[in-house]
Scaffold this active site. Sequence first.
Site, mmCIF file in Angstrom:
data_model
loop_
_atom_site.group_PDB
_atom_site.id
_atom_site.type_symbol
_atom_site.label_atom_id
_atom_site.label_comp_id
_atom_site.label_asym_id
_atom_site.label_seq_id
_atom_site.Cartn_x
_atom_site.Cartn_y
_atom_site.Cartn_z
ATOM 1 N N PHE A 133 56.203 66.104 145.629
ATOM 2 C CA PHE A 133 55.776 66.901 146.746
ATOM 3 C C PHE A 133 54.701 67.944 146.041
ATOM 4 O O PHE A 133 54.188 68.880 146.573
ATOM 5 C CB PHE A 133 57.063 67.723 147.497
ATOM 6 C CG PHE A 133 57.817 66.815 148.107
ATOM 7 C CD1 PHE A 133 57.360 66.144 149.168
ATOM 8 C CD2 PHE A 133 58.911 66.643 147.582
ATOM 9 C CE1 PHE A 133 58.423 65.182 149.889
ATOM 10 C CE2 PHE A 133 60.028 65.777 148.192
ATOM 11 C CZ PHE A 133 59.551 65.099 149.256
ATOM 12 N N GLY A 134 54.544 68.071 144.792
ATOM 13 C CA GLY A 134 53.812 69.197 144.043
ATOM 14 C C GLY A 134 53.389 68.695 142.870
ATOM 15 O O GLY A 134 53.618 67.680 142.127
ATOM 16 N N ASP B 297 69.718 67.153 141.456
ATOM 17 C CA ASP B 297 68.768 66.418 140.498
ATOM 18 C C ASP B 297 68.684 66.602 139.195
ATOM 19 O O ASP B 297 67.786 66.850 138.407
ATOM 20 C CB ASP B 297 67.454 66.944 141.237
ATOM 21 C CG ASP B 297 66.196 65.893 141.376
ATOM 22 O OD1 ASP B 297 66.680 64.970 141.239
ATOM 23 O OD2 ASP B 297 65.051 66.377 141.389
#
Length: 208
Positions: free
Chosen positions: A21-22, A146
Site C-alpha cells: 500500500f505504500g 505483522d
Amino acid sequence: MKSAGPVATPLRALKLGEGGFGIVYKGILKGKDGNGDDGSMVVAVKRLKPNALQGHKQWLMEVRLLSIVNHPNLVKFIGYCAVDAERGPQRLLVYGFMPNKTLDHHLFNKDSPLLLWDIRLKIALGAAKGLLYLHEGLEIPVIYRDFKASNVLLDEQYRPKLSDFGLAREGPTFGNTHVSTAILGTNGYAAPDYIETGHLTTKPPKCV
C-alpha cells in the site's frame, strides 16, 4: 495525533522499499528556519499509494497507534501529513531513519555481511521486548499481527525497532480471552491458531 510540521522532502532517487500500500523514501526533515541548515534530520517517509482504500485504513491505524506508544524497540514516529490535492489525496508517515535497513535484508541478502551471534541475540531480545510492551505495557493491549523480519528495522547500533503497524488491532479487554477478526497478515508468519480460528490473543501461538 501530530502533524509533521516542517515538510519532509522525499529524495526520490533514494527509495528504501515498497509494500502493498505504500512506498518508503529516505528524506530530509528541515529545521524550524526552513533552510535545512539548522536542526535538519534524516527520516524515512512512507507515502500511501493513490487509490489504495485498504491502505488508507492502515495509514489511519498507524497514525492512531504510533501517536500513543513510546518504547525503544518500536519505530520512532515523527509525524504525518494529510493533504487532499488536485491529483488526489496525499498521505505521508514520517519515521526516524534506520541506517542498517531491516533484519530481512541481513538474513536473506547475499551481499550483506553475516550478523554475529551476539547481534542476533540483541535483535531477538529487543524485538521480544517491543512485543511485550504492546501486549502488557499499554492500558489496552495491542496485537501486532505483522511480526516478520522485513518489519524489524535496525538502527546504527543494530538495535531493533518494530515497524509497520497498519495491521495492528486492539487486543482483548474486560476479561475476554480473544477478539475475533478477519484473518490478515503474511503467510508463514501468522500464528497457526489465528489462521485456523480468526481469534486474536496476546498468548503465544500453539506449536504444531
